[in-house]
Design a protein around this motif. Structure first.
Motif, short mmCIF file in Angstrom:
data_model
loop_
_atom_site.label_atom_id
_atom_site.label_comp_id
_atom_site.label_asym_id
_atom_site.label_seq_id
_atom_site.Cartn_x
_atom_site.Cartn_y
_atom_site.Cartn_z
N THR A 120 30.27 46.61 49.23
CA THR A 120 30.40 45.36 48.50
C THR A 120 30.37 45.68 47.02
O THR A 120 29.40 46.26 46.53
N GLU A 121 31.42 45.31 46.31
CA GLU A 121 31.51 45.61 44.89
C GLU A 121 31.66 44.31 44.11
O GLU A 121 32.50 43.48 44.43
N GLY A 122 30.85 44.18 43.07
CA GLY A 122 30.93 42.98 42.24
C GLY A 122 30.42 41.75 42.97
O GLY A 122 29.82 41.83 44.04
N LEU A 123 30.65 40.59 42.36
CA LEU A 123 30.20 39.33 42.94
C LEU A 123 31.34 38.72 43.75
O LEU A 123 32.46 38.62 43.28
N ASP A 124 31.02 38.30 44.95
CA ASP A 124 32.00 37.68 45.83
C ASP A 124 31.26 36.70 46.74
O ASP A 124 30.43 37.12 47.56
N PRO A 125 31.53 35.40 46.63
CA PRO A 125 30.81 34.42 47.44
C PRO A 125 31.05 34.55 48.93
O PRO A 125 30.30 33.99 49.73
N LEU A 188 28.33 33.43 43.63
CA LEU A 188 27.25 33.85 44.52
C LEU A 188 27.36 33.17 45.88
O LEU A 188 28.17 32.26 46.09
N PHE A 189 26.50 33.58 46.78
CA PHE A 189 26.47 33.08 48.16
C PHE A 189 26.34 31.56 48.24
O PHE A 189 27.17 30.89 48.86
N THR A 190 25.31 31.01 47.61
CA THR A 190 25.06 29.57 47.73
C THR A 190 26.17 28.72 47.12
O THR A 190 26.62 27.75 47.75
N PRO A 191 26.65 29.00 45.91
CA PRO A 191 27.78 28.23 45.40
C PRO A 191 28.99 28.26 46.31
O PRO A 191 29.70 27.25 46.46
N SER A 273 18.43 33.67 46.40
CA SER A 273 18.22 35.08 46.75
C SER A 273 18.71 35.47 48.13
O SER A 273 18.98 36.64 48.38
N ALA A 274 18.82 34.51 49.03
CA ALA A 274 19.12 34.83 50.42
C ALA A 274 20.61 34.95 50.68
O ALA A 274 21.44 34.56 49.86
N SER A 275 20.94 35.47 51.86
CA SER A 275 22.31 35.44 52.38
C SER A 275 22.23 35.63 53.88
O SER A 275 21.21 36.08 54.40
N GLY A 276 23.31 35.29 54.57
CA GLY A 276 23.34 35.41 56.02
C GLY A 276 23.49 34.07 56.69
O GLY A 276 23.31 33.01 56.07
#
Length: 293
Positions: A120-125, A188-191, A273-276
């Motif tokens: 995983t490189e950089g930010l990717d939602p 990010l993940f949440t957005p 902070s979370a993901s999944g």
């Protein structure tokens, strides 16, 4: 000194990771997760890891994870600081590592057990989906995670369908720290989840490309984040105390979103902070509750 384990005696398949193909056991039983996203995926797949790291800003696993634990994994470190001896003592069959783990640390972990690290490189939602599928492959639980991802998509679509009757609400996600509020990146993940659910989330132009959040804002600059909805995340008690002080200030009271009573305090361990898949469902449930009159 860490002993090199003879992988070829039991490895039955391989997965493609950031460091190339890694041989893993067909049905690993003793799993160590060194990344919150990996812990989430393991639990969604029906596997309770024997070891995990703490959540950011806490001394144990994230609060939303607690509901999914019948037994607690041993803590083998904190974010970015892993206790190799603690990992070794757990005799893992496989280790699920965070993206962008330093290669030197990866090599040491690989001497303990097969170590699976996503590329995983950089930010990717949307990166969390590929990570979830990779970890599922390492666990031999692909079907379970595909079902969990489909459940997330269905839940987001359900909320989006309800929103579609009107104009997409705008929103900003802010992490409130003792040094001040920081706007979280749109990437990010949440957005990404909120957009899938029909929310027009943005970062108010305050976050530089490739950076996860803005610099801390002064209370005088809070008007920059005056969206239709404001989600305020705190990681720990210090952040909660700082937010409480800010909410009592005239600068905060002047925000139009405050007057509309559409400021939503949320758990920063989950929202920032979370993901999944488990985190996704929890966030979507809280979003739905906030938006529902």
């Amino acid at each position: 000194m860490l002993a090199l384990l003879p992988l070829t005696a039991w490895a039955e398949r391989s997965v493609e990771t950031a460091f190339g193909e890694v041989a893993v056991p067909d049905s690993p039983e003793r799993v160590v997760t060194l990344y919150e996203g990996a812990l989430d995926v393991s639990l969604a797949a029906g596997i309770v890891p024997v070891g995990a790291v703490t959540t950011r800003g806490g001394d144990g696993v994230a609060r939303y994870i607690e509901a999914h634990l019948d037994e607690r994994p041993a803590i083998v470190g904190v974010v970015r600081e892993i206790n190799l001896e603690a990992v070794l003592a757990l005799e893992p069959d496989v280790i699920l590592a965070p993206p962008q783990l330093p290669e030197a640390q990866y090599r040491l972990l690989s001497r303990i057990a097969p170590t699976v690290m996503p590329l995983t490189e950089g930010l990717d939602p949307e990166a969390w989906r590929a990570e979830s599928r990779l970890f599922a492959q390492a666990l031999g639980r692909e079907a379970e995670i595909e079902a969990a991802l489909a459940q997330v998509d269905a839940r987001a679509a359900e909320i989006a369908d309800r929103i579609a009757a009107g104009e997409a609400p705008s929103a900003v996600l802010v992490r409130w720290m003792p040094q001040g509020p920081m706007v979280m990146s749109e990437d990010l993940f949440t957005p990404g989840l909120l957009r899938a659910a029909g929310v027009a989330i943005h970062d108010a132009g305050l976050v530089r490309p490739g950076v996860p959040h803005s610099d801390p804002l002064s209370l005088e600059n809070l008007s920059r984040v005056d969206a239709e909805w404001l989600f305020l995340a705190t990681l720990n008690e210090e952040g909660q105390e700082a937010l409480g002080a800010a909410q009592a200030s005239p600068a905060f009271a002047r925000l139009e979103v405050v007057a509309r009573d559409q400021v939503v305090p949320v758990d920063g361990q989950l929202w920032s902070s979370a993901s999944g898949p488990l985190a996704a469902l929890a966030i979507l449930d809280e979003l739905d509750a906030a938006l529902t009159p």
